[in-house]
Write an enzyme that holds these catalytic residues in place. Structure first.
Site, PDB file in Angstrom:
ATOM      1  CG  ASN A   1      -1.798   1.201   1.337  1.00  0.00           C
ATOM      2  OD1 ASN A   1      -1.912   1.974   0.370  1.00  0.00           O
ATOM      3  ND2 ASN A   1      -2.446   1.378   2.475  1.00  0.00           N
ATOM      4  CD1 TRP A   2       4.030   1.381  -2.455  1.00  0.00           C
ATOM      5  CD2 TRP A   2       3.921   2.204  -4.535  1.00  0.00           C
ATOM      6  NE1 TRP A   2       4.966   0.726  -3.210  1.00  0.00           N
ATOM      7  CE2 TRP A   2       4.921   1.208  -4.494  1.00  0.00           C
ATOM      8  CE3 TRP A   2       3.670   2.857  -5.740  1.00  0.00           C
ATOM      9  CZ2 TRP A   2       5.667   0.865  -5.629  1.00  0.00           C
ATOM     10  CZ3 TRP A   2       4.406   2.506  -6.860  1.00  0.00           C
ATOM     11  CH2 TRP A   2       5.396   1.526  -6.803  1.00  0.00           C
ATOM     12  CE  LYS A   3      -0.349   3.642   4.621  1.00  0.00           C
ATOM     13  NZ  LYS A   3      -0.451   3.861   6.035  1.00  0.00           N
TER      14      LYS A   3
ATOM     15  CG  HIS B   1      -6.091   1.779   5.069  1.00  0.00           C
ATOM     16  ND1 HIS B   1      -5.759   2.748   5.982  1.00  0.00           N
ATOM     17  CD2 HIS B   1      -4.987   1.005   4.914  1.00  0.00           C
ATOM     18  CE1 HIS B   1      -4.496   2.562   6.364  1.00  0.00           C
ATOM     19  NE2 HIS B   1      -4.011   1.514   5.727  1.00  0.00           N
TER      20      HIS B   1
ATOM     21  CD  GLU C   1      -3.515   5.666   6.474  1.00  0.00           C
ATOM     22  OE1 GLU C   1      -3.550   5.656   5.232  1.00  0.00           O
ATOM     23  OE2 GLU C   1      -2.492   5.348   7.123  1.00  0.00           O
TER      24      GLU C   1
ATOM     25  CD  GLU D   1      -3.606  -2.523   7.252  1.00  0.00           C
ATOM     26  OE1 GLU D   1      -2.475  -2.675   6.833  1.00  0.00           O
ATOM     27  OE2 GLU D   1      -4.296  -1.520   6.984  1.00  0.00           O
TER      28      GLU D   1
ATOM     29  N   GLY E   1       2.064   2.425  10.917  1.00  0.00           N
ATOM     30  CA  GLY E   1       3.054   3.501  10.839  1.00  0.00           C
ATOM     31  C   GLY E   1       3.746   3.842  12.145  1.00  0.00           C
TER      32      GLY E   1
ATOM     33  CB  SER F   1       4.678  -1.431  12.124  1.00  0.00           C
ATOM     34  OG  SER F   1       4.262  -0.104  12.363  1.00  0.00           O
TER      35      SER F   1
HETATM   36  C1  PEP Z   1      -1.062   0.348   6.051  1.00  0.00           C
HETATM   37  O1  PEP Z   1      -1.371   1.501   6.275  1.00  0.00           O
HETATM   38  O2  PEP Z   1      -1.811  -0.395   5.375  1.00  0.00           O
HETATM   39  C2  PEP Z   1       0.174  -0.162   6.616  1.00  0.00           C
HETATM   40  C3  PEP Z   1       0.279  -1.447   6.761  1.00  0.00           C
HETATM   41  O3  PEP Z   1       1.103   0.782   6.946  1.00  0.00           O
HETATM   42  P1  PEP Z   1       2.523   0.546   7.656  1.00  0.00           P
HETATM   43  O4  PEP Z   1       3.116  -0.731   7.121  1.00  0.00           O
HETATM   44  O5  PEP Z   1       3.344   1.744   7.279  1.00  0.00           O
HETATM   45  O6  PEP Z   1       2.267   0.447   9.118  1.00  0.00           O
END
Ligand code: PEP
Length: 244
Positions: A6-8, A91, A93, A159, A165, A201
């Site tokens: 997931n590059w966001k 997600h 977010e 998640e 993050g 993470s």
């Molecule tokens: C995400 O937001 O889907 C995610 C897994 O982010 P991160 O790996 O940076 O925690």
């Protein structure tokens, strides 16, 4: 095993070209599926750059309608037309910053499925819910209300919000318990086993530990997927895990 990147809202055109150039030199395994989720405006570019590789591209979100007066939105039909195999939905977010509800996510998931796209539906508890021992209940509610009842393929990504993050991840027992719970709750109405990815993470230092949890079917990687070397190190760890 599926690795979802997931590059966001990261990586520009030149960065994507460089990433793809390096990625294409990799030896890919038939046993690991990989999908990269760039910003939607770059889906077409990435799909073309990765044309002769087994790496899929996906959307970070989609609307529940196929067309209409929804300024700024993207339909599942258009994602499919651009070559997307998967779409990330719900997600945290999007749930938090764009007020997406479980019922909204369910409708978007149905649209993805109707357009032959596999939804990766995200669930996960807040730090307070984890601390107050409400994580299992909270996630159960999310599953019951955001996962469509369908015979078609779908995945769930666990998640935990407090892990995204932050560099913190749940311990192995917590991941195992939640993945088992998610599979059980989904089984109660889908009547089949579904794949559950862990996200939050994941990086080159903890990937081995995450994979050693028996019921993890793949990973959803954010920050660590932005650097091609780290992404490929995670990929190698998954291949090694499968072959071990
Ligand atoms: C995400 O937001 O889907 C995610 C897994 O982010 P991160 O790996 O940076 O925690």
């Amino acid at each position: 095993m599926l690795i979802a990147a997931n590059w966001k809202m990261n990586l520009n055109k030149n960065e994507i070209k460089l990433f793809s150039k390096f990625l294409k030199k990799n030896n890919f395994s038939n046993h690991v599926k990989t999908c990269i989720f760039p910003q939607s405006i770059y889906i077409d570019l990435l799909a073309k750059l990765l044309n002769n590789t087994p790496v899929y591209v996906g959307g970070q979100n989609c609307h529940h309608d196929i067309s209409g007066p929804f300024t700024g939105e993207i339909s599942a039909f258009s994602l499919k037309e651009m070559g997307c195999e998967y779409v990330i939905l719900g997600h945290s977010e999007r749930r938090q910053l764009f007020n997406e509800s479980n019922s909204y996510i369910k409708k978007c998931s149905e649209s993805a499925i109707n357009n032959s796209i596999i939804p990766i539906i995200c669930v996960g508890e807040s730090y307070d819910d984890r601390k107050n021992k409400n994580a299992l209940n909270f996630v159960k509610e999310q599953i019951l209300n955001s996962i469509p009842s369908t015979e078609k393929n779908l995945c769930i990504a666990y998640e935990p919000i407090w892990s995204i993050g932050t560099g913190e991840i749940p311990d192995k027992d917590e991941i195992f318990e939640m993945h088992e719970h998610i599979k059980e709750v989904a089984y109660s109405f889908l009547k089949r086993n579904i794949k559950v990815l862990y996200g939050g993470s994941v990086n080159i230092h903890n990937i081995k530990e995450v994979l050693s949890v028996g019921n993890v079917d793949g990973v959803l990687v954010g920050g660590a997927s932005l650097k091609v070397k780290d992404f490929l190190a995670i990929y190698e760890a998954v291949v090694k895990h499968i072959n071990s």
